[in-house]
Design a protein around this motif. Sequence first.
Motif, short mmCIF file in Angstrom:
data_model
loop_
_atom_site.label_atom_id
_atom_site.label_comp_id
_atom_site.label_asym_id
_atom_site.label_seq_id
_atom_site.Cartn_x
_atom_site.Cartn_y
_atom_site.Cartn_z
N ILE A 221 -10.87 -5.05 12.61
CA ILE A 221 -9.46 -5.09 12.33
C ILE A 221 -9.73 -4.86 10.92
CG2 ILE A 221 -7.33 -6.44 12.06
CD1 ILE A 221 -7.97 -7.87 14.73
N ASP A 222 -10.37 -5.54 10.09
CA ASP A 222 -10.50 -5.36 8.61
C ASP A 222 -10.88 -3.63 8.28
OD1 ASP A 222 -9.73 -7.84 7.98
OD2 ASP A 222 -11.85 -8.59 7.67
N GLU A 223 -11.67 -3.45 9.09
CA GLU A 223 -12.19 -1.87 8.91
C GLU A 223 -10.97 -0.98 9.14
OE1 GLU A 223 -15.31 -0.82 11.38
OE2 GLU A 223 -16.70 -2.18 10.41
N ALA A 224 -10.19 -0.96 10.25
CA ALA A 224 -9.12 -0.29 10.67
C ALA A 224 -8.07 -0.42 9.62
CB ALA A 224 -8.53 -0.68 12.03
N ILE A 225 -7.69 -1.71 9.20
CA ILE A 225 -6.76 -1.75 8.17
C ILE A 225 -6.96 -1.20 6.85
CG2 ILE A 225 -5.81 -3.74 6.56
CD1 ILE A 225 -5.66 -5.63 8.84
N ALA B 79 2.54 -2.76 4.05
CA ALA B 79 3.53 -3.33 5.40
C ALA B 79 3.01 -4.11 6.35
CB ALA B 79 4.41 -2.15 5.94
N TYR B 80 1.72 -3.54 7.03
CA TYR B 80 1.38 -4.33 7.96
C TYR B 80 0.59 -5.62 7.40
CZ TYR B 80 -2.01 -5.35 11.84
OH TYR B 80 -2.77 -6.12 12.81
N LEU B 81 0.22 -5.66 6.27
CA LEU B 81 -0.28 -7.08 5.60
C LEU B 81 0.54 -8.23 5.47
CD1 LEU B 81 -3.19 -5.66 3.37
CD2 LEU B 81 -3.45 -6.98 5.52
N LEU B 82 1.59 -7.55 4.94
CA LEU B 82 2.98 -8.46 4.67
C LEU B 82 3.54 -9.03 6.06
CD1 LEU B 82 4.81 -6.49 1.82
CD2 LEU B 82 3.58 -8.72 1.66
N ARG C 108 1.98 -8.98 9.18
CA ARG C 108 1.14 -9.57 9.97
C ARG C 108 0.36 -10.93 9.35
NH1 ARG C 108 3.90 -7.24 13.01
NH2 ARG C 108 3.26 -5.36 14.31
N HIS C 109 0.17 -10.70 8.10
CA HIS C 109 -0.60 -11.77 7.46
C HIS C 109 0.17 -12.60 7.08
CE1 HIS C 109 -4.96 -9.86 7.61
NE2 HIS C 109 -4.12 -9.43 8.64
N GLU C 110 1.27 -12.27 5.98
CA GLU C 110 2.08 -13.11 5.40
C GLU C 110 3.17 -13.69 6.34
OE1 GLU C 110 3.19 -12.29 1.45
OE2 GLU C 110 1.29 -11.15 1.15
N ARG C 111 3.34 -13.09 7.65
CA ARG C 111 4.41 -13.39 8.49
C ARG C 111 5.84 -13.11 7.88
NH1 ARG C 111 1.61 -12.61 12.77
NH2 ARG C 111 0.01 -14.49 13.14
N LEU C 112 5.82 -12.12 7.14
CA LEU C 112 7.20 -11.82 6.71
C LEU C 112 8.12 -10.90 7.88
CD1 LEU C 112 6.86 -10.78 3.01
CD2 LEU C 112 7.22 -13.00 3.88
N SER C 113 9.28 -11.31 7.63
CA SER C 113 10.21 -10.43 8.66
C SER C 113 10.35 -8.91 8.32
CB SER C 113 11.58 -10.86 8.60
OG SER C 113 12.48 -10.68 7.43
N TYR C 114 10.61 -8.02 9.03
CA TYR C 114 11.03 -6.60 8.66
C TYR C 114 11.99 -6.73 7.26
CZ TYR C 114 9.35 -5.05 13.34
OH TYR C 114 8.90 -4.73 14.47
N MET C 115 12.83 -7.28 7.49
CA MET C 115 13.97 -7.31 6.32
C MET C 115 13.34 -7.79 4.97
SD MET C 115 16.86 -6.48 5.30
CE MET C 115 17.79 -6.41 6.85
N LYS D 205 8.84 1.90 11.37
CA LYS D 205 8.06 2.82 11.86
C LYS D 205 6.51 2.76 10.99
CE LYS D 205 8.09 6.76 13.60
NZ LYS D 205 8.44 6.85 15.32
N TYR D 206 6.44 2.28 10.14
CA TYR D 206 5.16 2.15 9.38
C TYR D 206 4.24 1.19 10.49
CZ TYR D 206 5.96 4.27 4.76
OH TYR D 206 6.13 5.28 3.79
N LEU D 207 4.90 -0.12 10.62
CA LEU D 207 4.29 -1.03 11.67
C LEU D 207 4.02 -0.44 12.98
CD1 LEU D 207 6.25 -4.32 10.50
CD2 LEU D 207 3.65 -3.64 9.93
N GLN D 208 4.78 0.42 13.25
CA GLN D 208 4.50 1.10 14.81
C GLN D 208 3.12 1.98 14.51
OE1 GLN D 208 8.20 2.80 15.63
NE2 GLN D 208 8.49 1.37 17.42
N ILE D 209 3.19 2.67 13.50
CA ILE D 209 2.07 3.75 13.36
C ILE D 209 0.86 2.88 13.14
CG2 ILE D 209 1.42 5.50 11.84
CD1 ILE D 209 4.01 6.58 11.62
N ALA D 210 1.03 1.99 12.07
CA ALA D 210 -0.40 1.15 11.65
C ALA D 210 -0.86 0.46 12.89
CB ALA D 210 0.01 0.10 10.70
#
Length: 195
Positions: free
Chosen positions: A125-129, A139-142, A144-151, A166-171
């Motif tokens: 997962i780290d390699e992919a990120i 966007a992914y780290l905020l 998934r890791h910091e558990r922030l909402s889209y907003m 869109k970023y999260l879907q692609i990531a």
Amino acid sequence: MPHPSALHQETELLLSVSQGDERAFTAIYNHYHQRLGTHIYRITKSTELAEEVVHDVFLKIWLNRETLVNVENFPVYLYVISKNAALNCLKRAAREKALTTELDADFDQISLPGTPEDDYRYILIDEAIDRLPPQQRQAYLLARHERLSYMEVAQRMNLSKETVKKYLQIATGFISEYIIKRLIISTLIVLQYSF
């Protein structure tokens, strides 16, 4: 039962909206958005999804405003389209969640010699990120890791909520593909040495 004059006033407002009157649209929005949010929350059990659906429903109403002249019972019309929008939103969220669950299932089905599965999972997962473009990675780290909402991610990164989604879907898609490819390679290596 609404008072006849209230119904007449709403009909006039809807006619004005159908002709592109933004103030009439704002009046309809202010009158219904909170009740609609409560209705959608009962379906989605998520404040964030409820807000998203309310926004999408009213955007759809505005974009298709010419059709409002054919609507006989606006509250019923509103609740039907919002229910459909909420169910579509839940399906989308379920598909996104399924991607993550699928990844977990892939890891559960394979054991690799010399490396505990959980450690290997996090390494991949780290390699992919690390291979994501900078904006997608952030966007992914905020999210998934910091558990922030889209907003919250959108505000933190100064982006629109749609761009964040869109970023999260692609990531997520990239990470899934990357890990699955690596798992296949690892499996082939394991099989090669077991013969």
